[in-house]
Design an enzyme around this catalytic site. Sequence first.
Site, PDB file in Angstrom:
ATOM      1  N   GLY A 185     -24.124  -6.567 -10.015  1.00 23.78           N
ATOM      2  CA  GLY A 185     -23.333  -7.612 -10.649  1.00 23.78           C
ATOM      3  C   GLY A 185     -22.271  -7.010 -11.568  1.00 23.78           C
ATOM      4  O   GLY A 185     -21.789  -5.903 -11.350  1.00 23.78           O
ATOM      5  N   SER A 186     -22.005  -7.757 -12.639  1.00 25.36           N
ATOM      6  CA  SER A 186     -20.872  -7.381 -13.483  1.00 25.36           C
ATOM      7  C   SER A 186     -21.059  -6.067 -14.237  1.00 25.36           C
ATOM      8  O   SER A 186     -20.091  -5.519 -14.750  1.00 25.36           O
ATOM      9  CB  SER A 186     -20.599  -8.496 -14.487  1.00 25.36           C
ATOM     10  OG  SER A 186     -20.363  -9.693 -13.793  1.00 25.36           O
ATOM     11  N   THR A 187     -22.296  -5.576 -14.341  1.00 25.32           N
ATOM     12  CA  THR A 187     -22.448  -4.283 -15.019  1.00 25.32           C
ATOM     13  C   THR A 187     -21.687  -3.201 -14.273  1.00 25.32           C
ATOM     14  O   THR A 187     -21.280  -2.205 -14.847  1.00 25.32           O
ATOM     15  CB  THR A 187     -23.933  -3.854 -15.124  1.00 25.32           C
ATOM     16  OG1 THR A 187     -24.494  -3.841 -13.812  1.00 25.32           O
ATOM     17  CG2 THR A 187     -24.714  -4.805 -16.010  1.00 25.32           C
ATOM     18  N   PHE A 188     -21.458  -3.425 -12.978  1.00 29.07           N
ATOM     19  CA  PHE A 188     -20.737  -2.436 -12.179  1.00 29.07           C
ATOM     20  C   PHE A 188     -19.257  -2.367 -12.571  1.00 29.07           C
ATOM     21  O   PHE A 188     -18.557  -1.424 -12.230  1.00 29.07           O
ATOM     22  CB  PHE A 188     -20.878  -2.775 -10.689  1.00 29.07           C
ATOM     23  CG  PHE A 188     -20.491  -1.660  -9.764  1.00 29.07           C
ATOM     24  CD1 PHE A 188     -21.300  -0.534  -9.628  1.00 29.07           C
ATOM     25  CD2 PHE A 188     -19.307  -1.720  -9.045  1.00 29.07           C
ATOM     26  CE1 PHE A 188     -20.934   0.495  -8.777  1.00 29.07           C
ATOM     27  CE2 PHE A 188     -18.942  -0.685  -8.184  1.00 29.07           C
ATOM     28  CZ  PHE A 188     -19.757   0.421  -8.060  1.00 29.07           C
ATOM     29  N   LYS A 189     -18.771  -3.417 -13.312  1.00 23.67           N
ATOM     30  CA  LYS A 189     -17.361  -3.416 -13.739  1.00 23.67           C
ATOM     31  C   LYS A 189     -17.065  -2.216 -14.625  1.00 23.67           C
ATOM     32  O   LYS A 189     -15.924  -1.775 -14.742  1.00 23.67           O
ATOM     33  CB  LYS A 189     -17.032  -4.718 -14.463  1.00 23.67           C
ATOM     34  CG  LYS A 189     -16.926  -5.892 -13.502  1.00 23.67           C
ATOM     35  CD  LYS A 189     -16.859  -7.220 -14.215  1.00 23.67           C
ATOM     36  CE  LYS A 189     -16.856  -8.359 -13.210  1.00 23.67           C
ATOM     37  NZ  LYS A 189     -17.128  -9.663 -13.852  1.00 23.67           N
TER      38      LYS A 189
END
Lengths: 486, 464
Positions: free
Chosen positions: A217-221
């Site tokens: 999810g957004s942690t990969f941003k």
Amino acid sequence: MNAPVRRLSVVIALLFVTLLVASTSIQFFQSQSLAAMAANKRTLLDNYSRERGGIMVAGKPIAESVAVKDQYKWLRTYPSAELYSQVTGFYSFAVGNPYGLEHAADGLLTGQADTLFVRRVTDLITGRQTSGATIELTINPKAQQAADQALGKSRGAVVALDPKTGAILAMVSHPQYDPNALASHDFGKAAKAWEKLSTNPDKPFLNRTIDDLYPPGSTFKVVTAAAALENGIVTDANSQVPGPAVLDLPLTDATLPTENRQPCGPGDKTTLVHALEISCNTAFGSLGMQLGGEKLRAQAAKFGFGDTLSIPMRVVPSSVPADLNAPQAAQSAIGQYDVRTTPLQMAMVAAGIANQGRVMTPYLVGRVRSADLDIISGAPQPQELSQAVSTRTADIVKNMMVSVVDHGSGARAQIPGVRVAGKTGTAQHDPKQPPHAWFISFAPADDPKVAVAVIVEDGGVTRSEVGGGRVAAPIARAVMEAVLGR
Amino acid sequence: MTTTVESVAPRPRRGLELLLLLLAIAIVLLAWVSVDLNRSGTVPANIVPVAGGLVLLAVVVHVVLRWRAAYADPVLLPITTCLNGLGLVMIHRLDLAAGRLGADGNAYRQIIWTAVAVALAIAVVVVLRDHRLLRRFTYWSLLIGFVLLVLPLLPGLGRTVNGSRIWIGIGGMSFQPGEFAKIALAVFFAGYLVEARDVLSLAGKKVLGFTFPRGRDLGPILVAWVLAVLVLVFENDLGTALLFFGLFVAMLYVATERVSWIAIGLALFAAAVAFALSTFSHFQTRVTLWLDPFSASSLERSDQLAKGLWGMGAGGLTGTGLGAGRPYLTPFADSDFIFPSLGEELGLFGAVAIIVLYLLFVERGIRTALGVRDGFGKLLAIGLSFSVAFQVFIVIGGVTRVIPLTGLTTPFLSLGGSSLLANWVIMTILLRISDQARRPMPDVVLPPSRGGAAAEATQVVKLP
């Protein structure tokens, strides 16, 4: 009739020679390979009758062999019962193959590892019974307990690292189980416990921090932002990035909307730091398309994606798929599509940013002692896995992550008086289930002592970034506070 | 090289026998004590009465031999005693592991069977003054052998154990009649072949260098073959079928000296096995287990062969020591798998010693066959020796993966009364024949009318 009797006796002699050859082959030449077969219970029993080394955390055993008065002589017990269940795994006659450290560090624990060869030879000469080595873990018991309590009854995982060394400080996976039941010498009871454990749909025997893959999810941003900075697509935190309400994906009819379906900034534009603070999907999606799949994949690989680590348990490799087209790259940049990661890998991302871009190889085993407490090997030297990003990039991303906690979606990870860096995530995995809630963080931002990754399965709220911030961030905060002594 | 021909004054050698007998008992007692030392750290409390009883039993047989068969072979009895004793020790050791104590133990029953076997052996030595008396019962033996062989097939009487129908149950006792059929059929084969050998060996046509028998002379081998096939098909027992047919072919060969009989026999048996393999899944399973005992699917089906092999492997060269290994993990550790059990605890050295004991036993039997003067005795001695050798090969070869596993007992070692009794009787008949073989010729006063070279006293030919 004596001539045929003599000839027949030659045949009889040949029959006996065959038996002698067969016995010699089995008992001499095949002895080792027969003993090495996994299904051979005699080998297992041999290991049982030897005193197996203990597994220690901060001077207290979390797994030890206790002398008992039955034919197996030593009973494996786990004094903390559930708390370390996935770390120690279990050593069970009923199940056969051991799990967890009991499996991965088996050579040391049984005393059969190559590093213990000299000791075995002296044992042979002095007639001392070979016993296993005791291993000390890098786990911080306070952090472990804090993680366990904070996770509560949720399914999920918490893993904490020392960013500067890679030492694993906490490793919790829920649901847990009691390894004592499996190690019981009452094999019927043990088999029943295993039956119950192995058929549990929640798979408690999995160490979710290393055995299970999730969409990040957004942690990969964080990885996307690092890649964009490293590749010069943006220059600093305040660089302008696109931020429309909906990103049109080429080649397909699909679109990528922001979570609230509003633009991330005026004029469909925003800054990189604001995009990270509010976790703007369209901004990172378009960065992903500008980067292209390969550059995104290369950056992820520098953080450790694709590596098979052993800590010494085998860590399932995380992955970003190859040959991504533009829409897939956009999806991957926000941690969806087929990007899959272990919680440990996301902790390594946070730790790499914290440690000026240097990702350290994670490890769980510190000192190894012999049964009579001589140190066999000291604490391992920390090893660099890779320089994932430049110091400058790491610095920019770190400050942006601090901003996420101070002003953005990660507010619940704030610790008074400590600069905390973090990133929330909400990962969709099944349209019928709520998304997973993620949080990765480290603290203190300028002299990092701990990096954490938290995932709470099905813990998020659909189409909202509040899942990661509301559910996962407080867990990360509890672990960081425990390590920092707050 | 020259062969010297001289008269040898035969010596009874009973003193040697007594010495070897005491040695055998010492080995057995040592083995027994080491079991208890390894398991509980104490010498068995009843060591004195047991040791005394064993010595008494052995000495009684020895004395009877001095009295009734002074020239009998001096090595057979000590070997039998040693094997029987080691079997008892292993059975006792497995009793301890299973928690069977005293009269509940298999060893207790086996000791009683041993005593019965010894009593039977003494009876045979006393009653059977001359083995040639057995020749009178040639056709009775055929009948008895046949009945014993098909007895397990009778409804209500037969018992199926591990897929093989080779047991009968009477009351609470179970019995393997095939063990006795072995003796009866050996007597029949010897009696029949000594009469028919001329016809079977001389008449025939020569094809490709082999002389093949006439069609009508094929009758007996076909009968034996049909009997073996019946056992194979209806009793599901490849081992017994192989043993009987092998015994008949071997004796046929010795009687006729014609290799063609072996060729015919092998062809017939191969045909039977091929038929069984293509028809019965039971045999296919056995072959699969033999070829690959360690695959997951094989272990699922039957892991006894694999467990036995693991046990032998665990023993290594020197073994774990008696009482210190884990032979109890293998199914049938005290019967079909008693050889791997001993191999595990006595190591390769012990396993080789046991095989060599059997080899010596058979060698003494062959020597007896060579030495005895009458054709019937020769055939009977070689037949009985071959049956023991072949049975050892089938059962030990089965557990060591030389051939597929079949359900035969290990002579003298295995738990089970019928096998023990039958093998003791075989040993006793060999003793009786060897007594004849080694006994000096009585001084015969020849009637003058039948003098000449042909009537000279037979000389014993001794090779240097």
